[in-house]
Motif scaffolding. Sequence first.
Motif, PDB file in Angstrom:
ATOM      1  N   LEU A 452     -19.156  -7.033   7.793  1.00  0.00           N
ATOM      2  CA  LEU A 452     -19.436  -5.603   7.630  1.00  0.00           C
ATOM      3  C   LEU A 452     -19.592  -4.921   8.986  1.00  0.00           C
ATOM      4  O   LEU A 452     -19.119  -3.794   9.188  1.00  0.00           O
ATOM      5  CB  LEU A 452     -20.705  -5.408   6.799  1.00  0.00           C
ATOM      6  N   GLU A 453     -20.245  -5.590   9.917  1.00  0.00           N
ATOM      7  CA  GLU A 453     -20.418  -5.016  11.259  1.00  0.00           C
ATOM      8  C   GLU A 453     -19.069  -4.798  11.934  1.00  0.00           C
ATOM      9  O   GLU A 453     -18.822  -3.744  12.545  1.00  0.00           O
ATOM     10  CB  GLU A 453     -21.287  -5.947  12.103  1.00  0.00           C
ATOM     11  N   LEU A 454     -18.176  -5.782  11.814  1.00  0.00           N
ATOM     12  CA  LEU A 454     -16.854  -5.647  12.419  1.00  0.00           C
ATOM     13  C   LEU A 454     -16.051  -4.530  11.743  1.00  0.00           C
ATOM     14  O   LEU A 454     -15.359  -3.763  12.414  1.00  0.00           O
ATOM     15  CB  LEU A 454     -16.110  -6.974  12.331  1.00  0.00           C
ATOM     16  N   MET A 455     -16.139  -4.439  10.433  1.00  0.00           N
ATOM     17  CA  MET A 455     -15.415  -3.377   9.721  1.00  0.00           C
ATOM     18  C   MET A 455     -15.936  -2.004  10.111  1.00  0.00           C
ATOM     19  O   MET A 455     -15.159  -1.061  10.292  1.00  0.00           O
ATOM     20  CB  MET A 455     -15.514  -3.595   8.213  1.00  0.00           C
ATOM     21  N   ARG A 456     -17.246  -1.893  10.244  1.00  0.00           N
ATOM     22  CA  ARG A 456     -17.801  -0.597  10.669  1.00  0.00           C
ATOM     23  C   ARG A 456     -17.349  -0.260  12.092  1.00  0.00           C
ATOM     24  O   ARG A 456     -17.137   0.919  12.423  1.00  0.00           O
ATOM     25  CB  ARG A 456     -19.327  -0.636  10.590  1.00  0.00           C
TER      26      ARG A 456
END
Length: 477
Positions: A452-456
């Motif tokens: 999720l952090e990478l996608m954000r």
Amino acid sequence: MTTPDALPALLAALHDAVGPAGLVTDPDQVRSHLTDWRGAYSGEAAAVVRPASTDEVAAVVRLCRGAGVGVVPQGGNTGLCGGAVPDASGRQVVLSLTRMRRIRELDPANQTITVEAGVVLQSVQEAAAAADRLFPLSLGAEGSCTIGGNLATNAGGTAVLRYGTMRDLVLGLEVVLADGRTWHGLRGLRKDNTGYDLKHLFVGAEGTLGIITAAVLKLFPAVRSRATAWVALPGPAAAVELIEVVRALAGDRLTGFEVMSRQSVEFVLAHAAGARDPFAEAHPWYALVELSDTLPDAGLGEVVETALGEAFERDLALDAVIASGSAQVAALWALREGISEAQNREGPSLKHDVTVPVSRIPAFVEQTDRALAAAVPGIRVVAYGHVGDGNLHYNLSKPADSDDAAFRARADELARVVYDSTVSFAGSISAEHGVGVAKRDLLTDYEDPLELELMRGVKALLDPAGLMNPGKVLPAG
């Protein structure tokens, strides 16, 4: 964030950018863009625009960016997760790509077709067939869904087992970015290692990173023979074993392998005009098996007969019929493709599109069925799907004669039952329908925090103002 006073100026500028044919103002026409086809998700919009070219899409995006207005890309509006519907604020613009329906190029020697995002999937299939080629993506909504939507959700369909998802079928993209620039990545190359493969950022992103306006798609040799069989099975474990039996004999000629529970088929028999049970008696589960080949006389019928013979010897099959002509093939596929619509006739349909490793499907079904029956005695599980790639549509209908509203009120609770079971088998809560708003907030609990952090981070880089399909896919955080 725009103010209400700024909207009239934006509408006037949008009119100038796309012309009177591109700005939808008729209430009846607008309404069709504000609700999904099932009536499950609805919203309001400041405007609906229908640009006719990539330049017009770019102009609309620039205008909306300048006004601080979110843009909701929309194709055929056939999605199941609310990903193409505006929110309730009335301050977003729906950007419909349905006027962009040109087939720009068909290159038989390169086995590619270049199409705009608004081209209907069936039109691509027909254009390929006219050139003696095959575009293999096939799904129930192919007469109305568009290529842009197929790419935005990384659609799968019934032929993934052999040809893969849309991610496997695309070679190049043209994308309007959040700042209004256009990335011209329409390359028909099967080998290109010049850095990152950017197209895969936009496939499956549901318009949250940019708007796909055209694509180069792979074509394949035309199919000239096929064999289709309907097989009665004792359960999902037999289906998994039968896949291996057929694959060992047919190799990559195994194009489709669909499974359906008896409950799924019963709904179709009850509600679909002309539907008939291929067998005289009911069976617990069924498989629809299809082989195809580019040779006109490939002996596929004999391959299927051999596979079924082995299946009967191993007690995997309870009964079977091999389609004897195109009409019977169509009738068998209608039993499979009519499930979703037939289930809707039974009241609320709680839909869950999940995937688990093929080997773990039997245990997943047993565990999830048991948990749901404990939660709602009499619940009717409508399980079916592309078991060859591990994808099950694990849908729920209320117990017979029970209250619609009471069942619908438990949708979130029952979804948790399905999804908890899914992840316990190392599965995914979204196989081919996307995330949209339906599963957006669930990602916090079911997705790896680092992912999720990478996608954000990708979202912040490509859409720092958060105006590309806002509120979709990524949960707040």
